[in-house]
Scaffold this motif. Structure first.
Motif, short mmCIF file in Angstrom:
data_model
loop_
_atom_site.label_atom_id
_atom_site.label_comp_id
_atom_site.label_asym_id
_atom_site.label_seq_id
_atom_site.Cartn_x
_atom_site.Cartn_y
_atom_site.Cartn_z
N ALA A 122 55.84 28.79 62.91
CA ALA A 122 56.74 28.90 64.06
C ALA A 122 55.89 29.35 65.12
N ARG A 123 55.86 30.64 65.15
CA ARG A 123 54.97 31.26 66.50
C ARG A 123 53.72 30.61 67.00
N LEU A 124 52.83 30.23 65.98
CA LEU A 124 51.71 29.47 66.24
C LEU A 124 52.05 28.20 67.05
N TRP A 125 52.93 27.39 66.31
CA TRP A 125 53.52 26.12 67.10
C TRP A 125 54.07 26.28 68.44
N ALA A 126 54.56 27.51 68.55
CA ALA A 126 55.25 27.81 69.88
C ALA A 126 54.04 28.61 70.80
N GLY A 127 52.84 28.54 70.70
CA GLY A 127 51.82 29.19 71.30
C GLY A 127 52.00 30.47 71.39
N GLN A 128 52.58 31.25 70.46
CA GLN A 128 52.47 32.94 70.39
C GLN A 128 51.53 33.53 69.54
N SER A 129 50.21 33.07 69.74
CA SER A 129 49.38 33.51 69.01
C SER A 129 49.22 35.04 68.97
N SER A 130 49.47 35.75 70.27
CA SER A 130 49.09 37.05 69.97
C SER A 130 50.41 37.85 69.14
N ALA A 131 51.40 37.13 69.04
CA ALA A 131 52.34 37.70 68.00
C ALA A 131 52.14 37.38 66.76
N VAL A 132 51.26 36.61 66.39
CA VAL A 132 50.95 36.42 65.08
C VAL A 132 49.73 37.25 64.57
N GLU A 133 48.84 37.72 65.82
CA GLU A 133 47.78 38.57 65.69
C GLU A 133 48.63 39.89 65.21
N GLN A 134 49.73 40.48 65.85
CA GLN A 134 50.36 41.66 65.75
C GLN A 134 51.08 41.51 64.22
N ALA A 135 51.51 40.27 63.75
CA ALA A 135 52.16 40.32 62.55
C ALA A 135 51.10 40.49 61.36
N VAL A 136 49.89 39.71 61.58
CA VAL A 136 48.91 40.11 60.58
C VAL A 136 48.32 41.62 60.58
N ALA A 137 48.21 42.13 61.67
CA ALA A 137 47.94 43.85 61.75
C ALA A 137 48.85 44.45 60.86
N GLU A 138 50.15 44.10 60.93
CA GLU A 138 51.35 44.91 60.31
C GLU A 138 51.48 44.62 58.93
N LEU A 139 50.84 43.49 58.30
CA LEU A 139 51.11 43.12 56.99
C LEU A 139 50.82 43.94 55.84
N LEU A 140 51.96 44.22 55.33
CA LEU A 140 51.62 45.51 54.11
C LEU A 140 50.48 44.96 53.14
N GLY A 141 50.00 45.72 52.58
CA GLY A 141 49.06 45.22 51.47
C GLY A 141 47.90 44.53 51.67
N LEU A 142 47.63 43.97 53.07
CA LEU A 142 46.64 43.42 53.52
C LEU A 142 45.31 44.28 53.69
N ALA A 143 44.22 44.17 53.13
CA ALA A 143 43.26 44.97 53.45
C ALA A 143 42.64 45.02 54.83
N GLY A 144 42.38 46.44 55.25
CA GLY A 144 42.09 46.43 56.69
C GLY A 144 41.04 45.65 57.20
N SER A 145 39.96 45.33 56.44
CA SER A 145 38.95 44.59 56.68
C SER A 145 39.07 42.90 56.82
N VAL A 146 40.04 42.67 56.09
CA VAL A 146 40.72 41.22 55.98
C VAL A 146 41.62 41.03 57.11
N ALA A 147 42.31 42.19 57.31
CA ALA A 147 43.44 41.96 58.60
C ALA A 147 42.43 41.86 59.97
N ALA A 148 41.53 42.92 59.96
CA ALA A 148 40.51 42.89 61.30
C ALA A 148 39.90 41.52 61.50
N GLN A 149 39.36 40.95 60.39
CA GLN A 149 38.83 39.71 60.42
C GLN A 149 39.47 38.60 60.95
N LEU A 150 40.46 38.34 60.51
CA LEU A 150 41.47 37.44 60.87
C LEU A 150 42.27 37.69 62.23
N GLY A 151 42.46 38.88 62.54
CA GLY A 151 42.88 39.35 63.70
C GLY A 151 41.91 38.52 64.85
#
Length: 303
Positions: free
Chosen positions: A196-225
């Motif tokens: 929903a955030r992507l569709w609304a053009g809020q990609s920065s909020a998606v970046e933040q949500a990825v960085a805060e996603l528990l259990g996601l390896a730091g390298s994976v989060a950094a790459q996706l971010g």
């Protein structure tokens, strides 16, 4: 000419019985093969890559979509790069929900550019079919392939560049699954919320949500971010929707099957480079508004 048209759609060995049943003429598989190859060699190469007919500044944007399809040859799997150029007129009312990535509307005829081998040859041909200085609102919807993005940004700097929504959605889904694998599953609402955030053009909020996603390896989060941050300008789906633009690369994904795979990727098929190139050329001409090239060819006394 009918023989060549049948060979473009059917395995060479299947054409003789079709010709006999339709025309009452007996031909061999070898004749079908040779005449088809000769017809393709005689097609005027310059006309195949002429600017897409019927494309104008009005009434809708001109889309360019590019992707690659893998086909089996004597030298193993090789990529055939596919470009699809078409005009699309959006409906009067733009969709308000994310699943409607490709809104209904009027889609004009498509011109295809397909090429096995080095990308430099493909890009040259594509730019002939869709000149960068053409008087039209040019829109490119592509996946995350870097070579495609760099080329299109350089060749078409004034066009609108959109990152295919589904490719981004797949990466977010993979991140959620990776977090779940670490016994720290994201809330069930996490993934729909990011869509929903992507569709609304809020990609920065998606970046933040990825960085805060528990259990996601730091390298994976950094790459996706980094992926999201690098493509921010291509993720403004809110603005694209306001203009009634397509946000998914479905048309070129469909072209893999309708243009190439339905004829060139059947069970057990293996192509020589030359044979593959000629059939790709023939099918591109027939699926584009270029049937006249083959018709004109057979009108010549030497046909």
């Amino acid at each position: 000419m009918k023989l060549v048209l049948l060979a473009a759609e059917h395995v060479f060995a299947h054409v003789p019985p079709l010709v006999e049943s339709l025309l009452g003429i007996r031909v061999s598989t070898t004749q079908v093969y040779r005449r088809t190859q000769a017809a393709v060699k005689a097609l005027p190469a310059a006309a195949l890559d002429a600017p897409c007919p019927g494309v104008s500044a009005d009434p809708g944007p001109v889309y360019g979509m590019v992707d690659g399809s893998m086909l089996f040859t004597d030298r193993g799997w090789q990529e055939v790069k596919v470009g699809r150029i078409f005009q699309h007129i959006a409906p009067a009312i733009a969709p308000a929900i994310a699943p409607a990535i490709a809104p209904a509307g009027a889609m004009g005829p498509s011109q295809y550019v397909a090429q096995r081998g080095l990308f430099a040859i493909f890009t040259q041909r594509f730019e002939q079919a869709l000149p960068p200085d053409a008087a039209a609102d040019q829109v490119f919807v592509t996946d995350g392939a870097q070579w495609i993005h760099r080329w299109l940004q350089d060749a078409y700097p004034h066009a609108t560049h959109i990152l295919d929504f589904y490719h981004v959605a797949e990466k977010l889904a993979a991140a959620a699954q990776a977090a779940a694998a670490q016994a720290a599953a994201a809330p069930a609402s996490w993934l729909p919320a990011q869509y929903a955030r992507l569709w609304a053009g809020q990609s920065s909020a998606v970046e933040q949500a990825v960085a805060e996603l528990l259990g996601l390896a730091g390298s994976v989060a950094a790459q996706l971010g980094a992926y999201l941050a690098t493509n921010r300008t291509r993720l403004r789906y809110d603005r694209f929707r306001q203009r009634g633009l397509l946000c998914g690369s479905g048309p070129v994904e469909a072209a893999h099957r309708t243009l190439l795979q339905v004829r060139l990727k059947r069970s057990g098929q293996r192509w020589s480079n030359g044979g593959l190139d000629r059939l790709v050329c023939l099918r591109s001409a027939l699926k584009s508004p270029q049937m006249y090239l083959l018709t004109d060819l057979f009108k010549k006394p030497t046909a």
